[in-house]
Motif scaffolding. Sequence first.
Motif, PDB file in Angstrom:
ATOM      1  N   TRP A 261       0.837  -1.198   0.000  1.00 54.76           N
ATOM      2  CA  TRP A 261       0.000   0.000   0.000  1.00 54.76           C
ATOM      3  C   TRP A 261       0.872   1.249   0.000  1.00 54.76           C
ATOM      4  O   TRP A 261       1.806   1.358   0.776  1.00 54.76           O
ATOM      5  CB  TRP A 261      -0.902   0.016   1.233  1.00 54.76           C
ATOM      6  CG  TRP A 261      -1.945  -1.052   1.225  1.00 54.76           C
ATOM      7  CD1 TRP A 261      -1.819  -2.322   1.668  1.00 54.76           C
ATOM      8  CD2 TRP A 261      -3.276  -0.924   0.731  1.00 54.76           C
ATOM      9  NE1 TRP A 261      -2.986  -3.022   1.492  1.00 54.76           N
ATOM     10  CE2 TRP A 261      -3.906  -2.178   0.916  1.00 54.76           C
ATOM     11  CE3 TRP A 261      -3.997   0.114   0.148  1.00 54.76           C
ATOM     12  CZ2 TRP A 261      -5.221  -2.414   0.541  1.00 54.76           C
ATOM     13  CZ3 TRP A 261      -5.313  -0.125  -0.223  1.00 54.76           C
ATOM     14  CH2 TRP A 261      -5.917  -1.373  -0.028  1.00 54.76           C
ATOM     15  N   LYS A 262       0.533   2.195  -0.846  1.00 51.09           N
ATOM     16  CA  LYS A 262       1.233   3.475  -0.874  1.00 51.09           C
ATOM     17  C   LYS A 262       0.617   4.401   0.182  1.00 51.09           C
ATOM     18  O   LYS A 262      -0.598   4.348   0.424  1.00 51.09           O
ATOM     19  CB  LYS A 262       1.131   4.119  -2.251  1.00 51.09           C
ATOM     20  CG  LYS A 262       1.821   3.328  -3.348  1.00 51.09           C
ATOM     21  CD  LYS A 262       1.671   4.016  -4.692  1.00 51.09           C
ATOM     22  CE  LYS A 262       2.375   3.220  -5.776  1.00 51.09           C
ATOM     23  NZ  LYS A 262       2.236   3.857  -7.116  1.00 51.09           N
ATOM     24  N   THR A 265      -2.497   6.234  -0.792  1.00 58.00           N
ATOM     25  CA  THR A 265      -3.725   5.437  -0.859  1.00 58.00           C
ATOM     26  C   THR A 265      -4.348   5.297   0.520  1.00 58.00           C
ATOM     27  O   THR A 265      -5.575   5.372   0.680  1.00 58.00           O
ATOM     28  CB  THR A 265      -3.434   4.035  -1.437  1.00 58.00           C
ATOM     29  OG1 THR A 265      -2.764   4.163  -2.681  1.00 58.00           O
ATOM     30  CG2 THR A 265      -4.723   3.262  -1.634  1.00 58.00           C
TER      31      THR A 265
END
Length: 420
Positions: A261-262, A265
């Motif tokens: 996950w960034k 995000t």
Amino acid sequence: MTDFAGQSGYGLADREAAPPAWLHEVVAATPIDNMVDLIVELCSAQAFAAYSDDLEFCLKLRASVRENLETLKSVLCGATSLEGLTLTEPLKFASAQAHLGIPQTSMQKSYRVSFLTQWNEWTSALRDYITTQGISQEEATSALTWLTRVLFRYQDVVASLVAEAYSREGEALSRSRQHVQQRIVREILKSDENELTPSEVDTIGYLLDQSHVAVLLPNLAWGAANQILLGLRAVALPNHSLVYPMTLQSTVIWFGKRGGWKPETLRSIQDELQRLGMPASVSGSNDGFKGFKQCYDEVRQVERVRVGLNAVTETKVLCYEDVALEILLLRDQQRAIRFVQSELGPLSNDTVEAERLRETLEASFKCGSHVATAEYLQLHEHTVRNRLHKAEELLGRSLLDRRIEIQVALRIRKLVVKRK
């Protein structure tokens, strides 16, 4: 008023040995509100400790206890027969326990606690009357024996009814894919196992060998959580999602994504929850089977902090990364309190002046200059300077000394010091 000997509410066996006539008056005159409060408190602590903070669960427990007490009182007064006894709230509560996967042993324990407490309270009321009215020992023994016999016969009837309701609901749920899915998730969270069978993976519809993020919605039941799932998926863009009812009124949603996950995000999930205007706690990103369970632990810890912060600030949505330090330090509550008192000294006091100085300190650390702090707090710059100087006097050192410790203490104080 009809004498007990002529009443038919208890059934044939009870007519053969009716209680003294005065027992009806004692039972009818005894209020049950305090009994309800006591039984709910004891059952919550001894049988349902894990659900003591679940408002909907506690309301169902209270409704069940109250109907049981009202019905038993009616039976003791001869107005209701044990034969063909019907109950509503206790059966609803038994079904709710089945839905939550609460073991039947916990339900049985709650009834043991409840009826022992009722016996103590009712016999205490009779003894008070016996003492004040000078009732003979023979008549007193007869009354207490009769009450005990009827109460435990009532317990047998009720225990059978709720056990049947629990089993019936449990059997229906066992045939439900949704319930099987929830049972598997519950077992994952409780066990030390690190893998699922292919059929279990197919049942829950969620892969555990990916990167996970969890969202806890404390005021949203399972059905309502599913309704907002589409909007959250639109911003999170996960490969998989899983909705799990943590309690009757709270839900956890996992989002799974391959490749991790960034940060942006995760922030988009938080922004969407803010837009929806609902309280929520968000975990960090964790990988694999253990990461799935780690996300669950994190959102529960974040939620405890969020609730604590909400008492002093309007905190709707909180992420793990924002309060990881608080969570770490709060693992030892007493040590955290000592840390706050040691670092802040008089500034930790619950006074208007201390609160004003803490607010100015936090703004100063955040803004970085007197001018920016004054603008942020809508104060004159000289007022800010005076407050910061006063804070230094109370601390006995420059604000530049142990700056990080002071900032941490200010954050922790909001969670460990109870407000008046």
